[in-house]
Design an enzyme around this catalytic site. Structure first.
Site, PDB file in Angstrom:
ATOM      1  N   ASP A   3     -14.219  -1.411  12.384  1.00  9.24           N
ATOM      2  CA  ASP A   3     -14.057  -0.059  11.803  1.00  9.24           C
ATOM      3  C   ASP A   3     -15.204   0.920  12.071  1.00  9.24           C
ATOM      4  O   ASP A   3     -15.579   1.693  11.175  1.00  9.24           O
ATOM      5  CB  ASP A   3     -13.810  -0.172  10.292  1.00  9.24           C
ATOM      6  CG  ASP A   3     -12.484  -0.840   9.976  1.00  9.24           C
ATOM      7  OD1 ASP A   3     -11.879  -1.426  10.884  1.00  9.24           O
ATOM      8  OD2 ASP A   3     -12.052  -0.777   8.813  1.00  9.24           O
ATOM      9  N   ASP A  62      -9.353   1.266  11.096  1.00  4.07           N
ATOM     10  CA  ASP A  62      -8.554   1.639   9.952  1.00  4.07           C
ATOM     11  C   ASP A  62      -7.620   2.726  10.468  1.00  4.07           C
ATOM     12  O   ASP A  62      -8.082   3.707  11.066  1.00  4.07           O
ATOM     13  CB  ASP A  62      -9.516   2.196   8.885  1.00  4.07           C
ATOM     14  CG  ASP A  62      -9.143   1.814   7.469  1.00  4.07           C
ATOM     15  OD1 ASP A  62      -8.430   0.817   7.275  1.00  4.07           O
ATOM     16  OD2 ASP A  62      -9.586   2.532   6.549  1.00  4.07           O
ATOM     17  N   HIS A  88      -4.614   4.681   9.074  1.00  5.82           N
ATOM     18  CA  HIS A  88      -3.706   4.994   7.971  1.00  5.82           C
ATOM     19  C   HIS A  88      -2.724   6.108   8.314  1.00  5.82           C
ATOM     20  O   HIS A  88      -3.112   7.110   8.918  1.00  5.82           O
ATOM     21  CB  HIS A  88      -4.501   5.450   6.745  1.00  5.82           C
ATOM     22  CG  HIS A  88      -5.446   4.432   6.185  1.00  5.82           C
ATOM     23  ND1 HIS A  88      -5.090   3.135   5.932  1.00  5.82           N
ATOM     24  CD2 HIS A  88      -6.749   4.531   5.800  1.00  5.82           C
ATOM     25  CE1 HIS A  88      -6.131   2.488   5.421  1.00  5.82           C
ATOM     26  NE2 HIS A  88      -7.154   3.307   5.338  1.00  5.82           N
ATOM     27  N   SER A  90      -4.032   3.998  -0.282  1.00  5.34           N
ATOM     28  CA  SER A  90      -5.449   3.887  -0.640  1.00  5.34           C
ATOM     29  C   SER A  90      -6.085   5.250  -0.916  1.00  5.34           C
ATOM     30  O   SER A  90      -7.197   5.321  -1.425  1.00  5.34           O
ATOM     31  CB  SER A  90      -6.226   3.161   0.470  1.00  5.34           C
ATOM     32  OG  SER A  90      -6.478   4.014   1.558  1.00  5.34           O
ATOM     33  N   HIS A  92      -8.990   9.230   4.566  1.00  2.67           N
ATOM     34  CA  HIS A  92      -9.866   8.863   5.682  1.00  2.67           C
ATOM     35  C   HIS A  92      -9.053   8.167   6.778  1.00  2.67           C
ATOM     36  O   HIS A  92      -8.007   7.581   6.506  1.00  2.67           O
ATOM     37  CB  HIS A  92     -10.990   7.927   5.201  1.00  2.67           C
ATOM     38  CG  HIS A  92     -10.468   6.613   4.686  1.00  2.67           C
ATOM     39  ND1 HIS A  92      -9.949   6.457   3.421  1.00  2.67           N
ATOM     40  CD2 HIS A  92     -10.341   5.401   5.280  1.00  2.67           C
ATOM     41  CE1 HIS A  92      -9.535   5.215   3.251  1.00  2.67           C
ATOM     42  NE2 HIS A  92      -9.754   4.543   4.367  1.00  2.67           N
ATOM     43  N   LYS A 139      -5.194  -1.445  11.837  1.00  7.29           N
ATOM     44  CA  LYS A 139      -4.822  -2.103  10.576  1.00  7.29           C
ATOM     45  C   LYS A 139      -4.579  -1.094   9.470  1.00  7.29           C
ATOM     46  O   LYS A 139      -4.957   0.074   9.585  1.00  7.29           O
ATOM     47  CB  LYS A 139      -5.913  -3.088  10.148  1.00  7.29           C
ATOM     48  CG  LYS A 139      -7.214  -2.402   9.835  1.00  7.29           C
ATOM     49  CD  LYS A 139      -8.261  -3.409   9.406  1.00  7.29           C
ATOM     50  CE  LYS A 139      -9.575  -2.724   9.117  1.00  7.29           C
ATOM     51  NZ  LYS A 139      -9.509  -1.729   8.035  1.00  7.29           N
ATOM     52  N   GLU A 158      -2.660  -1.897   1.315  1.00 13.19           N
ATOM     53  CA  GLU A 158      -4.057  -1.825   1.731  1.00 13.19           C
ATOM     54  C   GLU A 158      -4.335  -3.053   2.584  1.00 13.19           C
ATOM     55  O   GLU A 158      -3.737  -4.119   2.386  1.00 13.19           O
ATOM     56  CB  GLU A 158      -4.979  -1.797   0.501  1.00 13.19           C
ATOM     57  CG  GLU A 158      -6.472  -1.731   0.804  1.00 13.19           C
ATOM     58  CD  GLU A 158      -6.888  -0.527   1.650  1.00 13.19           C
ATOM     59  OE1 GLU A 158      -6.455  -0.436   2.827  1.00 13.19           O
ATOM     60  OE2 GLU A 158      -7.653   0.307   1.152  1.00 13.19           O
ATOM     61  N   ALA A 166     -17.170  -1.577   6.506  1.00 12.74           N
ATOM     62  CA  ALA A 166     -18.307  -1.636   5.610  1.00 12.74           C
ATOM     63  C   ALA A 166     -18.528  -3.097   5.229  1.00 12.74           C
ATOM     64  O   ALA A 166     -17.584  -3.844   5.037  1.00 12.74           O
ATOM     65  CB  ALA A 166     -18.042  -0.806   4.341  1.00 12.74           C
ATOM     66  N   CYS A 203     -14.348  -4.179   4.725  1.00 10.88           N
ATOM     67  CA  CYS A 203     -13.610  -4.674   5.891  1.00 10.88           C
ATOM     68  C   CYS A 203     -14.345  -5.772   6.646  1.00 10.88           C
ATOM     69  O   CYS A 203     -13.709  -6.695   7.152  1.00 10.88           O
ATOM     70  CB  CYS A 203     -13.216  -3.502   6.774  1.00 10.88           C
ATOM     71  SG  CYS A 203     -11.960  -2.488   5.938  1.00 10.88           S
TER      72      CYS A 203
END
Ligand code: VGL
Ligand code: ZN
Length: 189
Positions: free
Chosen positions: A13, A55, A57, A63, A74, A99, A106, A134, A138
């Site tokens: 990420d 990530d 989304h 989330s 984000h 992902k 989530e 982070a 993740c």
């Protein structure tokens, strides 16, 4: 630490929205970019697989605060914030793992609802070297899943950053307890 066939690098990420000026800033996350770049270079020179999770989304992801979740919006698919961090030098043949693409689910782990575990198996991977952000979200969930599947995991301690320092320390302790080995990038680069 001699890298060999069966080793891979997993970068978690490293996206603009997780950089200090992004929508969900991870403090000092930009500082690990040069460290990850040197790790990438080592794996690339040895023709060992390099994975980069992202990530990814949809705009209506659960989330996000506006959708009842805990995070500011984000890493929305196709936005600049979802792009890999400026300055991160990924090789042409990097394997991108997207992902948390399902609006209802989530997914912190790069193995959750992705084909990463299948690719690792196909490629005969035994040891995974992991960095990124982070630490306590993740990176943590990815490492725990890898360990559950029986992979040897080497956490590159100077190539990760947490959202919260204390939470990050706790996460590292837990990964260690489950069997992750904590190394420094200097040991591979
Ligand atoms: C992450 C919070 C929300 C991460 C992703 O990549 O660690 N954290 N979505
Ligand atoms: Zn997210």
């Amino acid at each position: 630490m001699g890298l060999r066939k069966g080793d891979c690098l997993i970068i978690v990420d490293m996206q603009n929205d997780f950089m200090p000026s992004g929508a969900l800033p991870v403090p000092d996350s930009d500082k690990i970019i040069p460290i990850l770049n040197s790790c990438i270079e080592v794996f690339r020179k040895k023709s060992l697989p390099i994975f980069a999770s992202r990530d990814w989304h949809p705009p209506n992801h659960c989330s996000f605060k506006e959708n009842g979740g805990t995070w500011p919006r984000h890493c929305v698919q196709g936005t600049k914030g979802a792009d890999f961090a400026d300055g991160l030098i990924l090789p042409e043949d990097v394997i991108v793992i997207s992902k948390a693409t399902d609006p209802e689910k989530e997914a912190y782990s790069a193995l959750k609802d992705t084909n990463l575990s299948e690719i690792l198996r196909q490629k005969g991977i035994k040891r995974c070297f992991v960095g990124g952000v982070a630490t306590e979200y993740c990176v943590f969930n990815t490492v725990m899943d890898l360990l559950s599947l029986g992979y040897e995991v080497y956490l590159i301690s100077d190539a990760i950053k947490p959202v919260n320092f204390e939470d990050g320390k706790r996460a590292i302790d837990e990964m260690k307890k489950k069997g992750a080995r904590i190394i420094n990038s200097g040991e591979i680069a």
